[in-house]
Design a protein around this motif. Structure first.
Motif, PDB file in Angstrom:
ATOM      1  N   HIS A 104      50.750  35.684  34.137  1.00 41.81           N
ATOM      2  CA  HIS A 104      51.103  36.892  34.875  1.00 41.81           C
ATOM      3  C   HIS A 104      49.839  37.508  35.454  1.00 41.81           C
ATOM      4  CE1 HIS A 104      50.300  37.934  30.617  1.00 41.81           C
ATOM      5  NE2 HIS A 104      49.511  38.836  31.181  1.00 41.81           N
ATOM      6  N   THR A 105      50.015  38.452  36.365  1.00 42.07           N
ATOM      7  CA  THR A 105      48.908  39.261  36.865  1.00 42.07           C
ATOM      8  C   THR A 105      49.198  40.717  36.525  1.00 42.07           C
ATOM      9  OG1 THR A 105      49.880  39.793  39.026  1.00 42.07           O
ATOM     10  CG2 THR A 105      48.701  37.685  38.832  1.00 42.07           C
ATOM     11  N   SER A 106      48.314  41.582  36.951  1.00 43.87           N
ATOM     12  CA  SER A 106      48.616  43.020  36.922  1.00 43.87           C
ATOM     13  C   SER A 106      49.584  43.343  38.060  1.00 43.87           C
ATOM     14  CB  SER A 106      47.319  43.815  37.111  1.00 43.87           C
ATOM     15  OG  SER A 106      47.613  45.175  37.392  1.00 43.87           O
ATOM     16  N   ASN A 107      50.369  44.397  37.887  1.00 44.75           N
ATOM     17  CA  ASN A 107      51.204  44.836  39.013  1.00 44.75           C
ATOM     18  C   ASN A 107      50.364  45.545  40.076  1.00 44.75           C
ATOM     19  OD1 ASN A 107      50.700  47.211  37.651  1.00 44.75           O
ATOM     20  ND2 ASN A 107      52.852  47.880  37.546  1.00 44.75           N
ATOM     21  N   GLU A 108      49.041  45.641  39.833  1.00 42.88           N
ATOM     22  CA  GLU A 108      48.115  46.174  40.834  1.00 42.88           C
ATOM     23  C   GLU A 108      47.321  45.066  41.529  1.00 42.88           C
ATOM     24  OE1 GLU A 108      45.689  49.367  39.315  1.00 42.88           O
ATOM     25  OE2 GLU A 108      47.320  50.116  38.035  1.00 42.88           O
ATOM     26  N   HIS A 109      47.623  43.811  41.196  1.00 43.85           N
ATOM     27  CA  HIS A 109      46.949  42.695  41.856  1.00 43.85           C
ATOM     28  C   HIS A 109      47.362  42.662  43.335  1.00 43.85           C
ATOM     29  CE1 HIS A 109      45.662  38.648  42.939  1.00 43.85           C
ATOM     30  NE2 HIS A 109      44.996  38.580  41.787  1.00 43.85           N
ATOM     31  N   PRO A 110      46.444  42.357  44.245  1.00 45.36           N
ATOM     32  CA  PRO A 110      46.789  42.302  45.671  1.00 45.36           C
ATOM     33  C   PRO A 110      47.973  41.400  45.979  1.00 45.36           C
ATOM     34  CG  PRO A 110      44.414  42.238  45.404  1.00 45.36           C
ATOM     35  CD  PRO A 110      44.997  42.161  44.029  1.00 45.36           C
ATOM     36  N   TRP A 111      48.112  40.298  45.268  1.00 45.21           N
ATOM     37  CA  TRP A 111      49.258  39.415  45.508  1.00 45.21           C
ATOM     38  C   TRP A 111      50.571  40.161  45.255  1.00 45.21           C
ATOM     39  CZ3 TRP A 111      47.411  34.786  41.993  1.00 45.21           C
ATOM     40  CH2 TRP A 111      46.311  34.157  42.587  1.00 45.21           C
ATOM     41  N   PHE A 112      50.629  40.902  44.147  1.00 45.10           N
ATOM     42  CA  PHE A 112      51.877  41.583  43.821  1.00 45.10           C
ATOM     43  C   PHE A 112      52.137  42.754  44.771  1.00 45.10           C
ATOM     44  CE2 PHE A 112      54.671  44.447  41.364  1.00 45.10           C
ATOM     45  CZ  PHE A 112      55.714  43.558  41.135  1.00 45.10           C
ATOM     46  N   LEU A 113      51.083  43.463  45.134  1.00 48.13           N
ATOM     47  CA  LEU A 113      51.259  44.566  46.081  1.00 48.13           C
ATOM     48  C   LEU A 113      51.830  44.056  47.395  1.00 48.13           C
ATOM     49  CD1 LEU A 113      47.962  46.586  45.428  1.00 48.13           C
ATOM     50  CD2 LEU A 113      50.260  47.021  44.512  1.00 48.13           C
ATOM     51  N   HIS A 155      42.470  46.473  27.562  1.00 48.26           N
ATOM     52  CA  HIS A 155      42.449  45.123  26.987  1.00 48.26           C
ATOM     53  C   HIS A 155      42.244  44.048  28.050  1.00 48.26           C
ATOM     54  CE1 HIS A 155      46.553  44.728  28.525  1.00 48.26           C
ATOM     55  NE2 HIS A 155      46.886  45.830  27.862  1.00 48.26           N
ATOM     56  N   LYS A 156      42.590  44.357  29.286  1.00 45.26           N
ATOM     57  CA  LYS A 156      42.315  43.498  30.446  1.00 45.26           C
ATOM     58  C   LYS A 156      43.137  42.208  30.476  1.00 45.26           C
ATOM     59  CE  LYS A 156      37.786  45.614  30.768  1.00 45.26           C
ATOM     60  NZ  LYS A 156      38.170  46.638  29.770  1.00 45.26           N
ATOM     61  N   TYR A 157      44.299  42.233  29.859  1.00 42.94           N
ATOM     62  CA  TYR A 157      45.200  41.092  29.963  1.00 42.94           C
ATOM     63  C   TYR A 157      46.105  41.186  31.197  1.00 42.94           C
ATOM     64  CZ  TYR A 157      43.913  38.751  25.663  1.00 42.94           C
ATOM     65  OH  TYR A 157      43.224  38.045  24.705  1.00 42.94           O
ATOM     66  N   ASP A 158      45.826  42.131  32.080  1.00 40.23           N
ATOM     67  CA  ASP A 158      46.541  42.250  33.358  1.00 40.23           C
ATOM     68  C   ASP A 158      45.496  42.264  34.474  1.00 40.23           C
ATOM     69  OD1 ASP A 158      45.640  44.617  32.259  1.00 40.23           O
ATOM     70  OD2 ASP A 158      47.249  45.848  33.081  1.00 40.23           O
ATOM     71  N   VAL A 159      45.250  41.100  35.040  1.00 37.46           N
ATOM     72  CA  VAL A 159      44.124  40.877  35.945  1.00 37.46           C
ATOM     73  C   VAL A 159      44.438  41.344  37.366  1.00 37.46           C
ATOM     74  CG1 VAL A 159      42.638  39.094  36.948  1.00 37.46           C
ATOM     75  CG2 VAL A 159      43.362  38.922  34.554  1.00 37.46           C
ATOM     76  N   THR A 160      43.426  41.948  38.015  1.00 40.93           N
ATOM     77  CA  THR A 160      43.554  42.322  39.425  1.00 40.93           C
ATOM     78  C   THR A 160      42.651  41.494  40.336  1.00 40.93           C
ATOM     79  OG1 THR A 160      41.915  44.083  39.120  1.00 40.93           O
ATOM     80  CG2 THR A 160      44.245  44.705  38.933  1.00 40.93           C
ATOM     81  N   ASP A 161      41.670  40.784  39.748  1.00 39.29           N
ATOM     82  CA  ASP A 161      40.777  39.934  40.537  1.00 39.29           C
ATOM     83  C   ASP A 161      40.310  38.790  39.644  1.00 39.29           C
ATOM     84  OD1 ASP A 161      38.828  38.705  42.035  1.00 39.29           O
ATOM     85  OD2 ASP A 161      37.748  40.545  42.555  1.00 39.29           O
ATOM     86  N   TYR A 162      40.710  37.581  39.994  1.00 36.22           N
ATOM     87  CA  TYR A 162      40.425  36.426  39.148  1.00 36.22           C
ATOM     88  C   TYR A 162      39.025  35.853  39.323  1.00 36.22           C
ATOM     89  CZ  TYR A 162      45.213  35.863  37.413  1.00 36.22           C
ATOM     90  OH  TYR A 162      46.416  36.037  36.762  1.00 36.22           O
ATOM     91  N   LYS A 163      38.257  36.360  40.274  1.00 35.04           N
ATOM     92  CA  LYS A 163      36.942  35.772  40.543  1.00 35.04           C
ATOM     93  C   LYS A 163      35.815  36.795  40.414  1.00 35.04           C
ATOM     94  CE  LYS A 163      38.572  31.929  43.393  1.00 35.04           C
ATOM     95  NZ  LYS A 163      38.446  31.219  44.693  1.00 35.04           N
ATOM     96  N   ASP A 164      35.938  37.659  39.435  1.00 32.68           N
ATOM     97  CA  ASP A 164      34.890  38.650  39.193  1.00 32.68           C
ATOM     98  C   ASP A 164      34.976  39.094  37.744  1.00 32.68           C
ATOM     99  OD1 ASP A 164      32.748  40.287  39.683  1.00 32.68           O
ATOM    100  OD2 ASP A 164      33.695  41.434  41.295  1.00 32.68           O
ATOM    101  N   VAL A 165      34.000  39.909  37.315  1.00 29.63           N
ATOM    102  CA  VAL A 165      34.059  40.513  35.985  1.00 29.63           C
ATOM    103  C   VAL A 165      34.287  42.009  36.146  1.00 29.63           C
ATOM    104  CG1 VAL A 165      32.572  38.764  34.954  1.00 29.63           C
ATOM    105  CG2 VAL A 165      31.563  40.863  35.833  1.00 29.63           C
ATOM    106  N   HIS A 166      34.841  42.614  35.125  1.00 24.10           N
ATOM    107  CA  HIS A 166      35.126  44.052  35.186  1.00 24.10           C
ATOM    108  C   HIS A 166      33.810  44.827  35.337  1.00 24.10           C
ATOM    109  CE1 HIS A 166      36.705  47.991  34.318  1.00 24.10           C
ATOM    110  NE2 HIS A 166      37.931  47.501  34.321  1.00 24.10           N
ATOM    111  N   PRO A 167      33.751  45.767  36.289  1.00 22.91           N
ATOM    112  CA  PRO A 167      32.492  46.503  36.497  1.00 22.91           C
ATOM    113  C   PRO A 167      32.009  47.266  35.267  1.00 22.91           C
ATOM    114  CG  PRO A 167      34.321  47.479  37.748  1.00 22.91           C
ATOM    115  CD  PRO A 167      34.792  46.154  37.256  1.00 22.91           C
ATOM    116  N   ASP A 168      32.916  47.646  34.366  1.00 22.31           N
ATOM    117  CA  ASP A 168      32.485  48.293  33.115  1.00 22.31           C
ATOM    118  C   ASP A 168      31.616  47.352  32.281  1.00 22.31           C
ATOM    119  OD1 ASP A 168      33.834  50.592  33.738  1.00 22.31           O
ATOM    120  OD2 ASP A 168      35.493  50.262  32.344  1.00 22.31           O
ATOM    121  N   TYR A 169      31.843  46.046  32.434  1.00 26.16           N
ATOM    122  CA  TYR A 169      31.123  45.058  31.641  1.00 26.16           C
ATOM    123  C   TYR A 169      29.824  44.616  32.298  1.00 26.16           C
ATOM    124  CZ  TYR A 169      35.241  44.383  28.590  1.00 26.16           C
ATOM    125  OH  TYR A 169      36.262  44.548  27.692  1.00 26.16           O
ATOM    126  N   GLY A 170      29.748  44.737  33.622  1.00 29.27           N
ATOM    127  CA  GLY A 170      28.550  44.304  34.325  1.00 29.27           C
ATOM    128  C   GLY A 170      28.892  43.545  35.582  1.00 29.27           C
TER     129      GLY A 170
END
Length: 516
Positions: free
Chosen positions: A128-137, A86-101
């Motif tokens: 919120h972000t994903s718990n895999e976002h670089p900030w959270f890591l 669903h992508k409501y947990d973001v890992t990169d705010y300045k790109d699009v998901h590679p599955d989408y293009g």
């Protein structure tokens, strides 16, 4: 030569017909204040590369469908990189998901949409972000890490009374908000669940990062606005004034980049809680509209919704006259509308009649225009769009095995286009009527005050010198109503509704729109 002249005349007539509605008025774009926005989940929309997942190129390929339907804008559910479907947990705010293009492909989509006078709004998930976002890591590494204060951390002994709280809210069934990362004595806060740690907006560095992200999408990518997810939860619920202040500041920062930026907020609550957000979020989703629409059908009490809508609009008007009421009959979080209406086709068609003849800026969820089905859990409300019968549907997504929307249960779009009574052609007709009648799009709402049978919903829409009377029968028993003085031109009728001398007759689940 004469043949060529005839061809030119025919072409002019066809163009003229395409630009006018049933009432003979010119089709207009009333977005954002009263235009129609189409919600798309790219994952399920159209797949061009055969990997089973819808993509940006697929949306480009189907932009003409959005235009043909009559929508003025598209709201995309999350498009940024994320570990979830669903992508409501973001890992990169300045790109699009590679599955989408790619980001370049998304810029091309915006360019193509704008050519068609279709605006683009993206989901912005900043609570919120994903718990895999670089900030959270980074924040997990130590209490002294520069990113520690990007999130809300607390020592276990200081929150002992809150760790196992059992509170369920309107927009979350998560019963635990403090989460153990599995080391040490520190817990972090995540309102929705452990995979979505909340950002700490008391930290000015967090706020600046968010403003920079907004500027990126407006300036460098070119979107027209944002749908702001979980807008009520930026700060804890016991700090509403801080939430209001943040959104005022966010709006100021975004308008400095794009003065006409469109901001629509998700504040899932009653009007008294929602309204104070208006100075910061000029458009807000009207959840009361969705739930009261369903209640009206359940109770066969037509005026429940009309009165509720009038009440909400008057309440907002007392705060500011510059608000946008984002109405909707369904979305990605609620069961498909046809399921909520007991799979009654007449009710589904009438429900869109109601949405399109009421005040507001209506949102349509992809697939409702072909009668798609779906129930919880959420992924089955977000099943792939049926463009054609399965054997011919080269772009149908296959990322999920559908439970509800299949060839056996839903007639694909390609077939519906050739059926005069199809859901699609009905949606297109009523949207066209709204887009070509300023009273229906922009007019104020006045309730019918005369004697009325309980299942009837009756109201006036008034704009300058245009006056329209709208009636819906929300029952399976025919009803009658006296025609108000001066209303004599039928603009639209559905389900066999019509007039006879001085009366309007309304068979089961029928609607009529009459102009003065």
């Amino acid at each position: 030569m004469r043949k060529n002249i005839y061809q030119i005349i025919i072409l002019i007539l066809l163009i003229s017909a395409a630009c006018t509605g049933q009432s003979g008025n010119k089709v207009e774009n009333h977005w954002p204040h009263a235009g129609v926005t189409y919600e798309i989940f790219i994952q399920s929309f159209y797949d061009t590369d055969g990997d089973g997942i819808g993509d940006i190129k697929g949306v480009i390929k189907k932009l003409d469908h959005v235009k043909e339907l009559g929508a003025n804008a598209i709201w995309f559910m999350p498009i940024m990189p994320s570990p979830s479907y669903h992508k409501y947990d973001v890992t990169d705010y300045k790109d699009v998901h590679p599955d989408y293009g790619t980001l370049d492909e998304f810029k091309e989509l915006i360019k193509e949409a704008h050519k068609r006078d279709v605006k683009i709004v993206i989901d912005m998930i900043i609570n919120h972000t994903s718990n895999e976002h670089p900030w959270f890591l980074e924040s997990q590494k130590s209490r002294d890490n520069p990113y520690r204060d990007f999130y809300v951390w607390a020592q276990k002994d200081t929150i002992a009374d809150y760790i196992n709280k059992k509170t369920i809210t309107l927009d979350s069934d998560n019963i635990q908000q403090w989460h153990d990362p599995g080391f040490g004595e520190d817990f972090y806060y995540g309102f929705f669940y452990g995979g979505m740690p909340d950002l700490n907006f008391d930290n000015p560095n967090v706020r600046e990062e968010i403003y920079d992200i907004g500027r990126f999408w407006l300036e460098e990518v070119g979107v027209d606005g944002f749908r702001l997810d979980a807008a009520k939860h930026i700060f804890p619920d016991d700090r509403p004034e801080d939430n209001h202040e943040f959104w005022r500041e966010f709006r100021e920062k975004m308008e400095a980049v794009k003065p006409d930026v469109y901001l629509v907020g998700e504040v899932y609550d009653m009007k008294e809680i929602v309204a104070p957000y208006l100075p910061g979020l000029p458009a807000l989703f009207n959840f009361d509209f969705h739930y009261t629409l369903l209640e009206s059908y359940e109770k066969e009490d037509g005026m429940i919704l009309a009165k509720k809508q009038k009440e909400v609009l008057d309440f907002y008007q007392d705060i500011t006259d510059e608000f946008i009421d984002a109405t909707f009959s369904s979305n990605h979080d609620q069961p498909r509308l046809l399921n909520s209406l007991n799979e009654n086709p007449r009710k589904l068609k009438q429900a869109i009649n109601i949405l399109m003849t009421m005040p507001g800026a209506p949102f349509l969820y992809y697939g409702e225009e072909i009668g798609m089905l779906g129930k919880k859990p959420d992924e089955y409300i977000r099943e792939p769009y049926l463009w054609d019968i399965e054997a011919n549907d080269k772009g149908r997504a296959t990322w999920i095995e559908p439970r509800y929307s299949m060839d056996e249960t839903v007639t694909p779009l390609a077939i519906q286009k050739s059926m005069s009574t199809s859901y699609f052609n009905h949606y297109r007709e009523i949207i066209n009527l709204r887009n070509s009648n300023r009273a229906l799009a922009l007019g104020k709402l006045e309730l019918y005050e005369g004697s009325l049978a309980k299942p009837l919903m009756a109201y006036f829409r008034i704009h300058e010198d245009q006056n329209v009377f709208v009636v819906h029968n929300l029952s399976d028993i025919e009803q009658k109503l006296e025609i108000p003085d001066g209303y004599d031109q039928i603009l639209f009728h559905y389900g066999g509704a019509g007039t006879d001398n001085k009366s309007i007759y309304l068979p089961a689940y029928s609607s009529i729109v009459i102009e003065k």
